[in-house]
Scaffold this active site. Structure first.
Site, PDB file in Angstrom:
ATOM      1  N   ASP A   1       0.830  -1.212   0.000  1.00 43.11           N
ATOM      2  CA  ASP A   1       0.000   0.000   0.000  1.00 43.11           C
ATOM      3  C   ASP A   1       0.865   1.263   0.000  1.00 43.11           C
ATOM      4  O   ASP A   1       1.971   1.262   0.538  1.00 43.11           O
ATOM      5  CB  ASP A   1      -0.913  -0.020   1.240  1.00 43.11           C
ATOM      6  CG  ASP A   1      -2.039   0.997   1.134  1.00 43.11           C
ATOM      7  OD1 ASP A   1      -2.317   1.481   0.015  1.00 43.11           O
ATOM      8  OD2 ASP A   1      -2.644   1.304   2.172  1.00 43.11           O
TER       9      ASP A   1
ATOM     10  N   ASN B   1     -10.899  -2.853  -5.471  1.00 48.03           N
ATOM     11  CA  ASN B   1     -10.132  -1.913  -6.310  1.00 48.03           C
ATOM     12  C   ASN B   1     -10.786  -1.637  -7.670  1.00 48.03           C
ATOM     13  O   ASN B   1     -10.416  -0.696  -8.365  1.00 48.03           O
ATOM     14  CB  ASN B   1      -8.695  -2.404  -6.533  1.00 48.03           C
ATOM     15  CG  ASN B   1      -7.823  -2.320  -5.293  1.00 48.03           C
ATOM     16  OD1 ASN B   1      -6.924  -3.130  -5.096  1.00 48.03           O
ATOM     17  ND2 ASN B   1      -8.082  -1.344  -4.436  1.00 48.03           N
TER      18      ASN B   1
END
Ligand code: IPE
Ligand code: MG
Length: 251
Positions: A22, A70
Site C-alpha cells: 500500500d 479496487n
C-alpha cells in the site's frame, strides 16, 4: 497448549509473511507523478522483497496486488493495475522459475481479461514443480469472497452426496479456501501507515502478528522486511493459551 516465556523472543522465523502492498498513490503524489508510476515503482519493491525474503528465512510470501474493491477506482487506474502482473512476470518469471519459486495466484479469475488469465495460469504452470519458496499473489482477491467461495464448494459437495455437514471442521473448511493447505501467515505487514486488514486473508490471519510500518510500498525493501521480522521476534504468541507464570500466579 503451548506456552511461551514472556522474556523469550520468538524462537522461529516467520515461515509465512503476508504483505498488503500500500502507498503507491501517495508515493507518486509526493513526487508530482501520476499514480501509475507509483504502481510501477511498486513492482520493483515486490522484486526487492521477494529477493530478500529467503535470506530472512521466510519461505512463503503472500502479497495483496488487487482487491475485489479496487474495481471502484477510475478505469485508467484499473487498467494500469491490470497490467502489473504482465510487467512483473515478463521481467521475472524466468528467474522465479529458475530460483525454485512456486507461484500461485489467489482470487477470482472471473472479470479478468483472457490474456491476463492466460498469463497467471502460465506463471502457475511453469513453476508448479518448484518447492524452495512459495509466492502467492492475491489478485482480484477478497477475503470475504474467498470464504463465501469455500462455503459454496463445500455445499456443492454435500449436495452431490460426497460430504455431510458434520464433516466440516476448521481444517476441512480451510482446505476449501484459495490458500488451500498452505500455512497460515505468521506475520502480516502493512506499510504506508494504514492500520487495516482491508479484506486480506481474513480467515488465515486469525493468529497472525500484525506489523504496521510507516514506509510507502514503492520505498519498501530488504531493510523494512528485516525490521518487521525483528518486531515479530519480540512478540509473544500464545494462540489463546496463557503465559506459564500467569497461570501459576492466578492458580
Ligand atoms: C497500493 O497503493 C496499490 C493497490 C491498492 C492496488 P494505493 O494505490 O492504494 O496507494 P495509496 O493508498 O493511494 O497511497
Ligand atoms: Mg491504498
Amino acid at each position: 497448549m503451548a506456552t511461551v516465556d514472556q522474556e523469550q523472543p520468538q524462537a522461529h522465523a516467520p515461515l509465512h509473511v503476508a504483505i498488503v502492498m500500500d502507498g503507491n498513490g501517495r508515493w507518486a503524489k509526493r513526487r508530482g507523478l501520476p499514480r501509475s508510476l507509483g504502481h510501477r515503482a511498486g513492482v520493483e519493491s515486490l522484486k526487492r522483497t521477494v529477493a530478500a525474503a529467503p535470506d530472512l528465512n521466510v519461505r512463503w510470501l503472500t502479497v495483496f496486488g488487487f482487491s475485489t474493491e479496487n474495481w471502484s477506482r477510475p478505469a485508467a487506474e484499473v487498467s494500469e493495475l491490470m497490467a502489473l502482473p504482465k510487467r512483473y512476470f515478463e521481467s521475472d518469471l524466468a528467474r522465479l522459475e529458475r530460483d525454485g519459486v512456486r507461484v500461485r495466484v489467489l482470487g477470482r479469475r472471473e472479470g479478468l481479461s483472457a490474456d491476463l488469465v492466460k498469463m497467471l495460469d502460465e506463471a502457475e504452470r511453469r513453476t508448479a514443480h518448484n518447492d524452495k519458496f512459495f509466492l502467492q499473489i492475491a489478485f482480484n482477491y477478497g477475503g470475504q469472497a474467498d470464504i463465501v467461495e469455500a462455503a459454496r464448494k463445500f455445499a456443492a459437495e454435500v449436495a452431490a452426496g460426497r460430504a455431510s455437514p458434520g464433516d466440516l471442521d476448521e481444517a476441512a473448511f480451510a482446505a476449501h479456501l484459495s490458500t488451500g493447505a498452505g500455512p497460515a501467515p505468521d506475520l502480516v505487514i502493512r506499510p504506508s501507515g494504514e492500520q487495516r486488514l482491508s479484506n486480506f486473508l481474513l480467515w488465515e490471519s486469525a493468529y497472525s502478528e500484525f506489523v504496521f510500518q510507516d514506509v510507502l510500498w514503492p520505498d519498501y525493501g530488504a531493510e523494512h522486511l528485516e525490521a518487521a521480522i525483528d518486531e515479530f521476534y519480540k512478540r509473544e504468541r500464545r494462540y489463546g493459551g496463557a503465559v506459564a507464570d500467569d497461570v501459576l500466579a492466578t492458580g
